[in-house]
Design a protein around this motif. Sequence first.
Motif, short mmCIF file in Angstrom:
data_model
loop_
_atom_site.label_atom_id
_atom_site.label_comp_id
_atom_site.label_asym_id
_atom_site.label_seq_id
_atom_site.Cartn_x
_atom_site.Cartn_y
_atom_site.Cartn_z
N THR A 51 0.81 -1.22 0.00
CA THR A 51 0.00 0.00 0.00
C THR A 51 0.84 1.27 0.00
O THR A 51 0.33 2.33 -0.32
CB THR A 51 -0.96 0.02 1.20
N THR A 52 2.13 1.16 0.36
CA THR A 52 2.98 2.36 0.40
C THR A 52 4.03 2.36 -0.71
O THR A 52 4.74 3.34 -0.87
CB THR A 52 3.70 2.48 1.75
N ALA A 53 4.13 1.30 -1.46
CA ALA A 53 5.16 1.17 -2.50
C ALA A 53 4.66 1.76 -3.82
O ALA A 53 3.47 1.72 -4.11
CB ALA A 53 5.51 -0.30 -2.71
N PRO A 54 5.58 2.28 -4.63
CA PRO A 54 5.19 2.67 -5.98
C PRO A 54 4.86 1.40 -6.78
O PRO A 54 5.45 0.35 -6.54
CB PRO A 54 6.44 3.35 -6.53
N GLN A 55 3.91 1.52 -7.67
CA GLN A 55 3.52 0.34 -8.45
C GLN A 55 4.61 -0.02 -9.46
O GLN A 55 5.12 0.85 -10.16
CB GLN A 55 2.21 0.59 -9.18
N PRO A 56 4.95 -1.29 -9.54
CA PRO A 56 5.94 -1.72 -10.54
C PRO A 56 5.44 -1.46 -11.96
O PRO A 56 4.24 -1.41 -12.20
CB PRO A 56 6.07 -3.23 -10.29
N ALA A 57 6.37 -1.32 -12.87
CA ALA A 57 6.03 -1.05 -14.28
C ALA A 57 5.16 -2.16 -14.87
O ALA A 57 4.34 -1.91 -15.75
CB ALA A 57 7.30 -0.87 -15.10
N GLY A 59 2.82 -3.75 -13.42
CA GLY A 59 1.47 -3.77 -12.84
C GLY A 59 0.44 -3.20 -13.80
O GLY A 59 0.59 -2.09 -14.30
N THR A 60 -0.57 -3.97 -14.07
CA THR A 60 -1.66 -3.52 -14.93
C THR A 60 -2.97 -3.94 -14.29
O THR A 60 -2.98 -4.73 -13.34
CB THR A 60 -1.55 -4.16 -16.34
N ALA A 61 -4.05 -3.45 -14.81
CA ALA A 61 -5.36 -3.81 -14.28
C ALA A 61 -5.55 -5.32 -14.33
O ALA A 61 -5.32 -5.95 -15.37
CB ALA A 61 -6.46 -3.11 -15.07
N GLY A 62 -5.89 -5.90 -13.21
CA GLY A 62 -6.12 -7.33 -13.15
C GLY A 62 -4.88 -8.17 -12.90
O GLY A 62 -4.97 -9.39 -12.80
N PRO A 68 8.97 -9.41 -5.43
CA PRO A 68 10.29 -8.89 -5.84
C PRO A 68 10.21 -7.69 -6.80
O PRO A 68 11.06 -6.82 -6.77
CB PRO A 68 10.98 -10.09 -6.49
N GLU A 69 9.17 -7.64 -7.62
CA GLU A 69 9.01 -6.50 -8.51
C GLU A 69 8.61 -5.24 -7.74
O GLU A 69 9.03 -4.13 -8.06
CB GLU A 69 8.01 -6.82 -9.62
N GLU A 71 9.48 -4.73 -4.61
CA GLU A 71 10.70 -4.36 -3.91
C GLU A 71 11.64 -3.58 -4.83
O GLU A 71 12.22 -2.56 -4.43
CB GLU A 71 11.41 -5.62 -3.39
N GLN A 72 11.77 -4.00 -6.07
CA GLN A 72 12.63 -3.31 -7.03
C GLN A 72 12.11 -1.90 -7.30
O GLN A 72 12.90 -0.95 -7.40
CB GLN A 72 12.74 -4.10 -8.34
N ALA A 73 10.78 -1.75 -7.40
CA ALA A 73 10.20 -0.43 -7.63
C ALA A 73 10.49 0.50 -6.45
O ALA A 73 10.80 1.69 -6.64
CB ALA A 73 8.70 -0.54 -7.86
N VAL A 74 10.42 -0.02 -5.24
CA VAL A 74 10.73 0.77 -4.04
C VAL A 74 12.21 1.16 -4.06
O VAL A 74 12.56 2.32 -3.82
CB VAL A 74 10.40 -0.01 -2.75
N HIS A 75 13.07 0.20 -4.36
CA HIS A 75 14.51 0.48 -4.41
C HIS A 75 14.83 1.52 -5.48
O HIS A 75 15.63 2.43 -5.24
CB HIS A 75 15.30 -0.81 -4.65
N ASP A 76 14.21 1.40 -6.64
CA ASP A 76 14.45 2.36 -7.72
C ASP A 76 14.01 3.76 -7.30
O ASP A 76 14.72 4.75 -7.57
CB ASP A 76 13.72 1.94 -9.00
N GLU A 77 12.86 3.87 -6.65
CA GLU A 77 12.37 5.18 -6.21
C GLU A 77 13.31 5.76 -5.15
O GLU A 77 13.64 6.95 -5.18
CB GLU A 77 10.95 5.07 -5.66
N LEU A 78 13.75 4.93 -4.20
CA LEU A 78 14.66 5.40 -3.16
C LEU A 78 15.98 5.86 -3.77
O LEU A 78 16.50 6.92 -3.40
CB LEU A 78 14.90 4.28 -2.13
#
Length: 170
Positions: A51-57, A59-62, A68-69, A71-78
């Motif tokens: 709920t607090t992480a940016p959505q991974p690339a 991620g799509t509807a459904g 791990p994806e 986690e990578q999105a969080v790491h990339d944003e940080l």
Amino acid sequence: MSEVAKTVEIEGGIVVGHDGSKCAQEALIWAGKLAARADVDLHVVRAWSMTTAPQPASGTAGYVPPLPEWEQAVHDELTAHVGMAGLAPEVRVTCHVAHRPAEQAMMQAAENASLVVMGARGRGGFTGLLLGSVSDKLVHHAPCPVTVVRTGASGKELEAVTGENAAVEA
């Protein structure tokens, strides 16, 4: 499937908590200046949940991407936030992400830290508070010294802490 990090283990240096907020970014800049002057490692920690992480690339509807994806999105944003901080090139920075509540991740990171630096306010929902809940817990219970950086801190406070006479750029 690779394991998602749930722990933050560091050995010495300054730990700064970062949740993506303006206060966290200011705390990162302040901690980076201190790390440069003290010639110590800087560890930037971001605790996250879906709920607090940016959505991974991916991620799509459904479709919910695997952890791990996320986690990578969080790491990339940080990592992007660290890059935007404009830290001195000599600062040794390591980014850590942990899939657990922020209070737990920061308390664990503080176990072997020389100092923990936090912003006064994070992304929590209680905007009237002077101090965020995670910062408040750390001030009272962390096993090492804690500095809370308020929004708008100029860096002049760092002069008093380090005994430097030269002005610190904001």
